[in-house]
Design a protein around this motif. Structure first.
Motif, PDB file in Angstrom:
ATOM      1  N   ASN A  31       5.285  -2.910  18.634  1.00  0.00           N
ATOM      2  CA  ASN A  31       5.660  -1.559  18.223  1.00  0.00           C
ATOM      3  C   ASN A  31       7.149  -1.297  18.407  1.00  0.00           C
ATOM      4  N   LEU A  32       7.762  -2.006  19.348  1.00  0.00           N
ATOM      5  CA  LEU A  32       9.208  -1.873  19.538  1.00  0.00           C
ATOM      6  C   LEU A  32       9.971  -2.358  18.303  1.00  0.00           C
ATOM      7  N   ILE A  33       9.503  -3.459  17.713  1.00  0.00           N
ATOM      8  CA  ILE A  33      10.150  -3.984  16.507  1.00  0.00           C
ATOM      9  C   ILE A  33      10.128  -2.941  15.391  1.00  0.00           C
ATOM     10  N   ASP A  34       8.978  -2.286  15.204  1.00  0.00           N
ATOM     11  CA  ASP A  34       8.886  -1.228  14.187  1.00  0.00           C
ATOM     12  C   ASP A  34       9.911  -0.139  14.466  1.00  0.00           C
ATOM     13  N   SER A  35       9.931   0.330  15.708  1.00  0.00           N
ATOM     14  CA  SER A  35      10.783   1.461  16.065  1.00  0.00           C
ATOM     15  C   SER A  35      12.266   1.137  15.923  1.00  0.00           C
ATOM     16  N   MET A  36      12.636  -0.090  16.239  1.00  0.00           N
ATOM     17  CA  MET A  36      14.046  -0.459  16.214  1.00  0.00           C
ATOM     18  C   MET A  36      14.548  -0.758  14.800  1.00  0.00           C
ATOM     19  N   PHE A  37      13.740  -1.480  14.014  1.00  0.00           N
ATOM     20  CA  PHE A  37      14.277  -2.072  12.789  1.00  0.00           C
ATOM     21  C   PHE A  37      13.663  -1.601  11.472  1.00  0.00           C
ATOM     22  N   TYR A  38      12.448  -1.059  11.477  1.00  0.00           N
ATOM     23  CA  TYR A  38      11.789  -0.777  10.206  1.00  0.00           C
ATOM     24  C   TYR A  38      12.535   0.259   9.370  1.00  0.00           C
ATOM     25  N   GLY A  39      13.191   1.216  10.023  1.00  0.00           N
ATOM     26  CA  GLY A  39      13.960   2.201   9.267  1.00  0.00           C
ATOM     27  C   GLY A  39      15.127   1.588   8.525  1.00  0.00           C
ATOM     28  N   MET A  40      15.611   0.432   9.018  1.00  0.00           N
ATOM     29  CA  MET A  40      16.763  -0.233   8.404  1.00  0.00           C
ATOM     30  C   MET A  40      16.365  -1.206   7.302  1.00  0.00           C
ATOM     31  N   ILE A  41      15.154  -1.771   7.387  1.00  0.00           N
ATOM     32  CA  ILE A  41      14.796  -2.870   6.479  1.00  0.00           C
ATOM     33  C   ILE A  41      13.779  -2.487   5.410  1.00  0.00           C
ATOM     34  N   PHE A  42      13.247  -1.258   5.463  1.00  0.00           N
ATOM     35  CA  PHE A  42      12.285  -0.817   4.454  1.00  0.00           C
ATOM     36  C   PHE A  42      12.730   0.516   3.856  1.00  0.00           C
ATOM     37  N   THR A  43      12.407   0.698   2.573  1.00  0.00           N
ATOM     38  CA  THR A  43      12.535   2.036   1.995  1.00  0.00           C
ATOM     39  C   THR A  43      11.351   2.874   2.461  1.00  0.00           C
ATOM     40  N   ASP A  44      11.448   4.167   2.224  1.00  0.00           N
ATOM     41  CA  ASP A  44      10.399   5.070   2.674  1.00  0.00           C
ATOM     42  C   ASP A  44       9.113   4.844   1.885  1.00  0.00           C
ATOM     43  N   SER A  45       7.996   4.918   2.577  1.00  0.00           N
ATOM     44  CA  SER A  45       6.698   4.861   1.908  1.00  0.00           C
ATOM     45  C   SER A  45       6.289   6.266   1.502  1.00  0.00           C
ATOM     46  N   ASN A  46       5.693   6.399   0.309  1.00  0.00           N
ATOM     47  CA  ASN A  46       5.185   7.698  -0.111  1.00  0.00           C
ATOM     48  C   ASN A  46       3.837   7.510  -0.796  1.00  0.00           C
ATOM     49  N   MET A  87       0.833  -1.196   0.000  1.00  0.00           N
ATOM     50  CA  MET A  87       0.000   0.000   0.000  1.00  0.00           C
ATOM     51  C   MET A  87       0.873   1.253   0.000  1.00  0.00           C
ATOM     52  N   THR A  88       0.401   2.275  -0.689  1.00  0.00           N
ATOM     53  CA  THR A  88       1.058   3.578  -0.632  1.00  0.00           C
ATOM     54  C   THR A  88       0.514   4.362   0.560  1.00  0.00           C
ATOM     55  N   MET A  89       1.246   5.389   0.944  1.00  0.00           N
ATOM     56  CA  MET A  89       0.846   6.190   2.097  1.00  0.00           C
ATOM     57  C   MET A  89      -0.548   6.780   1.894  1.00  0.00           C
ATOM     58  N   ASP A  90      -1.381   6.666   2.931  1.00  0.00           N
ATOM     59  CA  ASP A  90      -2.757   7.173   2.955  1.00  0.00           C
ATOM     60  C   ASP A  90      -3.716   6.378   2.068  1.00  0.00           C
ATOM     61  N   GLN A  91      -3.259   5.325   1.438  1.00  0.00           N
ATOM     62  CA  GLN A  91      -4.167   4.470   0.679  1.00  0.00           C
ATOM     63  C   GLN A  91      -5.074   3.726   1.650  1.00  0.00           C
ATOM     64  N   GLU A  92      -6.311   3.489   1.249  1.00  0.00           N
ATOM     65  CA  GLU A  92      -7.221   2.739   2.101  1.00  0.00           C
ATOM     66  C   GLU A  92      -8.185   1.915   1.258  1.00  0.00           C
ATOM     67  N   PHE A  93      -8.730   0.883   1.890  1.00  0.00           N
ATOM     68  CA  PHE A  93      -9.801   0.128   1.266  1.00  0.00           C
ATOM     69  C   PHE A  93     -10.760  -0.347   2.347  1.00  0.00           C
ATOM     70  N   MET A  94     -12.010  -0.546   1.945  1.00  0.00           N
ATOM     71  CA  MET A  94     -13.054  -0.936   2.884  1.00  0.00           C
ATOM     72  C   MET A  94     -12.969  -2.432   3.180  1.00  0.00           C
ATOM     73  N   VAL A  95     -13.191  -2.775   4.423  1.00  0.00           N
ATOM     74  CA  VAL A  95     -13.238  -4.179   4.832  1.00  0.00           C
ATOM     75  C   VAL A  95     -14.677  -4.588   5.121  1.00  0.00           C
ATOM     76  N   ILE A  96     -15.360  -3.823   5.954  1.00  0.00           N
ATOM     77  CA  ILE A  96     -16.766  -4.073   6.268  1.00  0.00           C
ATOM     78  C   ILE A  96     -17.504  -2.745   6.172  1.00  0.00           C
ATOM     79  N   GLY A  97     -18.381  -2.628   5.176  1.00  0.00           N
ATOM     80  CA  GLY A  97     -19.149  -1.399   5.004  1.00  0.00           C
ATOM     81  C   GLY A  97     -18.250  -0.185   4.920  1.00  0.00           C
ATOM     82  N   ASN A  98     -18.712   0.910   5.543  1.00  0.00           N
ATOM     83  CA  ASN A  98     -17.907   2.123   5.611  1.00  0.00           C
ATOM     84  C   ASN A  98     -17.222   2.300   6.954  1.00  0.00           C
TER      85      ASN A  98
END
Length: 220
Positions: free
Chosen positions: A107-122, A28-39
């Motif tokens: 959330n700790l995993i995101d904070s510690m490692f996501y900057g190292m293992i993913f490119t920036d989302s836009n 998904m791109t940043m701010d992209q969304e899709f409906m799961v149940i109704g609105n």
């Protein structure tokens, strides 16, 4: 309940949390969304550098401080859960405590490692996993991935509603993740049912061939 059961709860929540974050981050791109149940139930991709439900504080220094706090809290949390199991506390307390611990670790995993293992989302392309040129940040500088959006009410309130009648109102605007939800469920449950949860289980005692139950010990 044994300590291994606590670990299994943590592992299962972590697996669900990280699997959904990984999918969202790489599909998904940043701010992209899709409906799961109704609105009212949507997947809406956002990232935040701060606390649960998109809260932030202290800029870059605050981000590092928050991540280190989470790391210490998770380490101490595992020790506390082992102590609660050893002292025979109620299964309910152990389950909800494990949920809190799992959420903090997620959330700790995101904070510690996501900057190292993913490119920036836009807004134009999805992130890449383990890119050749490195990620968007350094160790401890990752952003937490949020996506769960329960858009329960988004309309103008009736005129008879005190103070806010006739005004546009959104009920439950925060966008969060499984880790946030796990923490919230654990904390709320312990607060609501603390009289039932914050005690040690009754232990059987054998006296002259007969088994009797000792009284529960209640914590303050």
């Amino acid at each position: 309940m044994k300590y291994k059961h606590v670990i299994w709860i943590v592992v299962l929540v972590l697996a669900a949390d990280q699997a959904l974050k990984f999918w969202v981050k790489t599909h998904m791109t940043m701010d992209q969304e899709f409906m799961v149940i109704g609105n009212w139930f949507r997947i809406h991709f956002l990232e935040n550098p701060g606390m649960a439900y998109g809260l932030e504080f202290g800029g870059n220094f605050g981000k590092i401080l928050l991540t280190l706090f989470r790391l210490v809290a998770v380490i101490l949390g595992f020790g506390l859960m082992k102590k609660l199991v050893r002292e025979n506390y109620s299964n309910g307390l152990l389950v909800f405590g494990a949920l809190i611990l799992a959420g903090a670790a997620g959330n700790l995993i995101d904070s510690m490692f996501y900057g190292m293992i993913f490119t920036d989302s836009n807004y134009y392309q999805v992130a890449q996993f383990v890119p050749n040129g490195g990620g968007y940040g350094h160790f401890l500088h990752g952003r937490v991935v949020d996506m769960l959006y329960f858009h329960l009410y988004d309309d103008v309130l009736p005129n008879w509603v005190p103070f806010s009648g006739g005004k546009h109102f959104i009920f439950f605007a925060p966008i969060f993740n499984i880790a946030d939800a796990s923490i919230s469920v654990g904390v709320i449950a312990i607060l609501l049912f603390q009289k039932k949860l914050l005690h040690k289980k009754t232990a059987p005692m054998v006296t002259d061939g007969a088994t009797v139950n000792t009284a529960s010990e209640h914590t303050a």
